[in-house]
Design an enzyme around this catalytic site. Structure first.
Site, PDB file in Angstrom:
ATOM      1  CB  CYS A  17      -7.457  -4.325   0.609  1.00 39.35           C
ATOM      2  SG  CYS A  17      -8.363  -4.931  -0.810  1.00 39.35           S
ATOM      3  CG  HIS A  60      -4.857  -7.762  -0.598  1.00 41.15           C
ATOM      4  ND1 HIS A  60      -5.831  -7.245   0.221  1.00 41.15           N
ATOM      5  CD2 HIS A  60      -3.698  -7.675   0.071  1.00 41.15           C
ATOM      6  CE1 HIS A  60      -5.280  -6.856   1.353  1.00 41.15           C
ATOM      7  NE2 HIS A  60      -3.981  -7.104   1.297  1.00 41.15           N
ATOM      8  CG  ASP A 112      -1.313  -6.116   3.207  1.00 45.49           C
ATOM      9  OD1 ASP A 112      -1.650  -7.295   3.028  1.00 45.49           O
ATOM     10  OD2 ASP A 112      -2.086  -5.142   3.012  1.00 45.49           O
TER      11      ASP A 112
END
Lengths: 323, 689
Positions: free
Chosen positions: B432, B476, B493
């Site tokens: 991520c 994250h 995201d």
């Protein structure tokens, strides 16, 4: 009011002095409990643990401190319960000679069916610690030095315990109602027995003397082993006991008279000499009589006669009963 | 094993009566000190073990204790070693090591009963020191065992009877007494624990706890979040007042990074004006209220559901309940969080974040280092030529991530100097942080203000107590993009474009972990995994309750508890009074229980009475003047042979037990009272035909 009177009043109230008792059951009015020195140190340790827990904000530290603190508080109840319900009963006391240690026996029994541990009883001399199983009983004794002849009252006993954690001491006092008869100490080295006193009268020959061997007769229970004819017994076929019969060359009885001891010795020394004579005569197994001033014991032999004579010697000039 | 027992008994018997008591004390001290060994330096643990073994040998061989000079020298040497190791004698690690070392020397010096008491006190201090390192349930259990051992040793010191006729005290008896005491002490402890007033802060200074643990750092480089993905530790647990939001909305925002140096993202250094405490969030829907229990993390971040509508309230910090706000509407504790805290907050999942940003502020979120990632800049220039609309550009970039062959993996190939270039065009594989970093760089190259947001996403609902649990592996990184004053800062995201299952179903499903060097894959819906997960959920729920009700029971919790119970003014004076009253009441009840012992009739008499009743029913009655033995002789005449034998056995046993029993004097063949009771209950007189 003088200080001594005040102190005795306070002691009476505080210790609930009820005078001597033969039986004694410990209950809450008679048991005192205070922390021991280790208990105070323990309290200081708990305070430190609490401060550390507060400062470092340790919840489990609080748990630990309160758990241990509560355990020591519960320990107090256990210490008290270790004594509560204990029954003490005074037993008979064997007489001793002056200068020896008198042993006052008592029996401890459990009234409440609780296993009791590490109960300590002490008098002026020494200390005894014992366990007592549930529902059980045991004998123990308090010892005390007997300094002089006469009646020796039992000393006050302290019964105490620090079970289970050693942080609290529970104790109680007991004044047993026993008393010990203390004979005068026999004089050492033992003086020789006095000569037989000449007796008037017509008893001739057949009386028991102490000089020469005359004949064998049947054994009478109570005869001292010194006058049993052992060789004859060994020779006899079926172990029949027989005693020797002595005949005194002079018709006389052994009288132990206080007048035979010189007055310059003093009363106690004279009584000591008489006690030594009584013991020697008893060891020989011969008949002897005792005369102390106005009182006398007819000649006889045996342990009962010996004890009666010694008691007479012990209580010369002393009242029989204690107020 | 059978051969071991007699040898062990012989070994223990060789200590003698006093030696056995000392041995019990040594074992108790070992129990309480052993869990601390993992926190001690190696030499201290070795010294402790050696001292223990040496003392056991000294006691068994009946040797004298070491002389005073030797012990003083040992103490000085060990103190110097502690000083050398830690540089100080204060502080947690140095203090604990010094305590253990002094305890060892005291053990060697053990001689009289007074010394054993000092050792027991030191043992309780050692028990407390365990809690400086951990207060978890296993630690509590171990310390409880150690405390039981210490109290057993203390009780064993005070069990001595008459050496002539009482049996020596056994450990079993001491243990029984210690356990009874502790069971009675438990209600008192609970009352005191609840009622004892808690202090709001430490009594002196700021005691350092020396915490070390994993957590989110304040920089992000390729690999920083990947390293957290290996850890299963719980980062925080969330109890929602209502229903939990769907997985796609479970973004917990911690910190915002805006300064890029070509590889690493950092928090923006320059700060404009001091931030207002309230967040710049306009709610556009219903708000959710929740409570987060945050594990200690050695960082100051607070993790709040995107986006908080007001400043959170924190309970449990040592310096009070203040929080610090940042201009990006994230919150921090004033100091690094080294204790578990409880955070109460309210968020809205539909919101507008900071719609009133100034141009000056926005300019800080566009800066890029000039000489890095040229290909990315070219791509941005190409996209800019096609359109100018930020929304359209955003859609183009996300489409690029979605349609091209990008991989979401925990083991991407390493990146060089132009990390974003290599990631976007060459390797196309990353975690991520790679996607967020590349996305934000690309946005900034397109002149759209963008920033990296780090936090936690996803998590699992605990089946046992319904809390949302987020672990370190749920860490994250995503992005926020400024789309104009109408929209404000919008969350984007990029990972969702590449691996939507990561956002929807958590990392367990997106990247199933492999076990046994990759032979097995631990997919979350494996039956074994489900069974283990429900066990783990239950354990986490228990731990969560333990943390909240026992460990978090501080001044605030106490005050709120009593206010909920209806007390208006729970200040420390009232609490102390209540504690004293409760203590007195409970201890009175316990005292009554401890002291109560009814003098019961002898159970032997009762059993014998039953025996006589059975015989009476058969027509044989014992006369009042008949002694038990005479009665037994009569039974022999009156009963048949078989019954008479059993009856006489009972009578003989009764007489032996009741009249001849003295402590220590029982004949070896005497049956026990239990056997007698059993014989009597089994005794039957056959009916006369």
């Amino acid at each position: 009011m003088n200080a001594a009177w005040r102190e005795s009043r306070i002691a009476h109230w505080l210790f609930a002095d009820r005078g001597p008792e033969t039986k004694f059951e410990l209950h809450h009015r008679r048991i005192f409990t205070l922390p021991t020195r280790t208990g105070m140190v323990f309290l200081a340790m708990l305070a430190l643990l609490l401060i550390a827990s507060i400062n470092y904000q340790l919840s489990l530290g609080y748990v630990l401190t309160f758990m241990v603190g509560a355990a020591s508080w519960i320990g107090l109840h256990h210490t008290f319960a270790n004594l509560a319900g204990l029954r003490l009963a005074a037993s008979t006391v064997a007489p001793v000679f002056a200068g020896e240690v008198a042993s006052f026996e008592f029996e401890a029994s459990d009234e409440r069916k609780r296993a009791r541990y590490a109960i300590a009883v002490h008098g002026p001399h020494g200390r005894l610690q014992f366990n007592l199983a549930a529902g059980n009983h045991r004998r123990a004794n308090i010892e005390c030095l007997a300094p002089a002849r006469g009646w020796l009252a039992a000393p006050r006993a302290t019964i105490e315990t620090v079970f289970p954690l050693g942080l609290w001491r529970a104790w109680s006092y007991w004044q047993p109602a026993q008393r010990c008869l203390v004979y005068p100490a026999p004089e050492t080295p033992a003086p020789p027995l006095p000569a037989l006193s000449i007796a008037t009268g017509d008893a001739a020959g057949a009386g028991a003397g102490s000089e020469s061997f005359a004949a064998l007769r049947a054994y009478q229970p109570g005869d001292s082993p010194r006058i049993v004819a052992w060789k004859a017994v060994a020779r006899s076929a079926d172990d029949v006991l027989s005693s020797k019969q002595f005949e005194g060359s002079s018709q006389g009885e052994l009288w132990l008279d206080i007048a035979l001891a010189p007055p310059a010795l003093g009363l106690e020394a004279r009584l000591s000499r008489l006690a030594a004579w009584v013991l020697a005569a008893d060891a020989e197994g011969i008949d002897y009589g005792l005369r102390v001033f106005a009182q006398e014991r007819a000649p006889a032999h045996g342990p009962a006669h010996r004890d009666a004579c010694l008691k007479l010697l012990a209580l010369t000039g002393i009242a029989e009963s204690l107020a | 094993m059978n051969a071991l027992r007699p040898r062990l008994d012989r070994y223990v018997a060789g200590f003698g009566r006093d030696g056995q008591q000392l041995l019990l004390l040594l074992i108790a001290v070992a129990c309480i000190a052993l869990p601390l060994f993992t926190h001690l330096p190696a030499w201290a643990a070795a010294v402790a073990a050696t001292a223990f073994a040496a003392k056991v040998w000294l006691v068994r061989a009946r040797r004298a204790v070491p002389g005073r000079w030797l012990l003083t020298m040992i103490t000085a040497a060990l103190t110097a070693a502690t000083l050398l190791q830690f540089g100080t004698l204060l502080g947690r690690d140095a203090g604990v090591t010094l305590l253990v070392v002094l305890l060892c020397v005291k053990l060697l010096e053990l001689r009289a009963r007074r010394d054993t008491f000092v050792v027991i006190c030191l043992g309780f201090f050692v028990a407390l020191c365990q809690f400086l390192y951990s207060q978890s349930i296993p630690t509590a259990g171990l310390v409880a065992l150690g405390v039981v051992a210490l109290l057993t040793a203390q009780v064993a010191q005070n069990l001595d009877g008459d050496p002539a006729c009482d049996a020596p005290p056994t450990m079993r008896v001491a243990l029984g007494i210690a356990l009874r005491i502790l069971v009675f002490a438990l209600p008192l402890m609970l009352a005191l624990f609840v009622l004892f007033p808690r202090a709001t802060g430490p009594l002196w200074g700021r005691p350092d706890a020396g915490f070390a643990g994993t957590g989110m750092s304040d920089t992000m480089a390729p690999g920083s979040i990947t390293s957290l993905a290996q850890s299963d530790e719980i980062a925080f647990r969330v109890h929602f007042d209502g229903a939990a939001p769907p997985p796609a909305a479970r973004y917990f925002r911690a910190l915002v990074l805006g300064s890029f140096d070509g590889r690493t993202w950092r928090v923006l250094g320059r700060r404009a004006a001091p931030a207002a405490p309230e967040p710049k969030v306009e709610a556009r829907g219903a708000t959710l209220t929740y409570t987060i229990t945050q594990e200690p993390q050695d960082q100051p971040w607070l993790y709040l559901l995107d986006a908080p509508v007001r400043a959170p309230r924190v309970a449990g910090t040592r310096t009070g309940e203040t929080v610090r706000a940042t201009p990006e509407s994230t919150y921090m504790t004033p100091l690094r969080q080294q204790q578990r805290i409880l955070v109460r907050a309210e968020s809205a999942t539909a919101y507008r974040l900071a719609p009133a940003e100034t141009t000056a502020t926005l300019d800080t979120w566009i800066e890029l280092p000039p000489s890095f990632n040229p290909r990315t800049l070219e791509l941005a220039a190409a996209l800019r030529r096609e359109t100018d609309d930020p929304q359209a550009l955003l859609r183009r970039v996300l489409a690029m991530f979605r349609e091209q062959a990008y991989r979401y993996t925990l083991q991407p190939p390493p990146l060089g100097r132009n990390s974003v270039d290599e990631f976007l065009f060459d390797t196309r594989a990353g975690f991520c942080e790679h996607y967020a970093s590349a996305f934000v760089v690309l946005m900034r190259a397109l002149d759209i203000p963008a920033r990296v947001v780090a936090g936690y996403q996803g998590g699992e609902i605990n089946s046992a107590d319904g809390a949302l649990e987020l672990r370190q592996r749920d860490a994250h990184a995503w992005a926020e993009v400024w789309l104009g004053a109408d929209a404000g800062w919008v969350r984007v995201d990029p990972t969702a474009a590449v691996a939507p299952e990561r956002v929807e179903a958590g990392i367990g499903r997106a990247l199933p972990r492999a076990a046994f060097a990759g032979v097995f894959t631990l997919a979350p819906d494996n039956t074994l995994m489900s069974a283990m997960r429900s066990l783990r959920d239950r354990w986490n729920a228990i731990e969560g309750a333990w943390n909240q009700w026992v460990l978090q029971y501080n001044a605030t919790a106490q005050r709120s508890l009593f206010q909920r119970l209806g007390f208006k003014e729970p200040n420390w004076r009232n609490l102390m009074l209540a504690a004293l009253i409760a203590f007195a009441a409970i201890s009175a009840a316990l005292a009554a229980r401890i002291l109560w012992r009814s003098p019961r009739h002898d159970p032997l008499l009762r059993s014998f009475a039953r025996f006589e009743a059975r015989l009476a029913r058969a027509g044989i009655v014992r006369e009042p003047h008949e002694t038990p033995l005479a009665f037994g002789a009569r039974l022999q005449r009156d009963l048949d042979k078989y019954t008479a034998v059993r009856a006489n056995r009972i009578v003989d046993a009764f007489v032996a037990l009741r009249y001849r029993a003295l402590p220590g004097a029982a004949a070896p063949a005497t049956p026990t009272p239990a056997e007698l009771h059993r014989w009597i209950s089994e005794f039957r007189v056959p009916s006369r035909s």
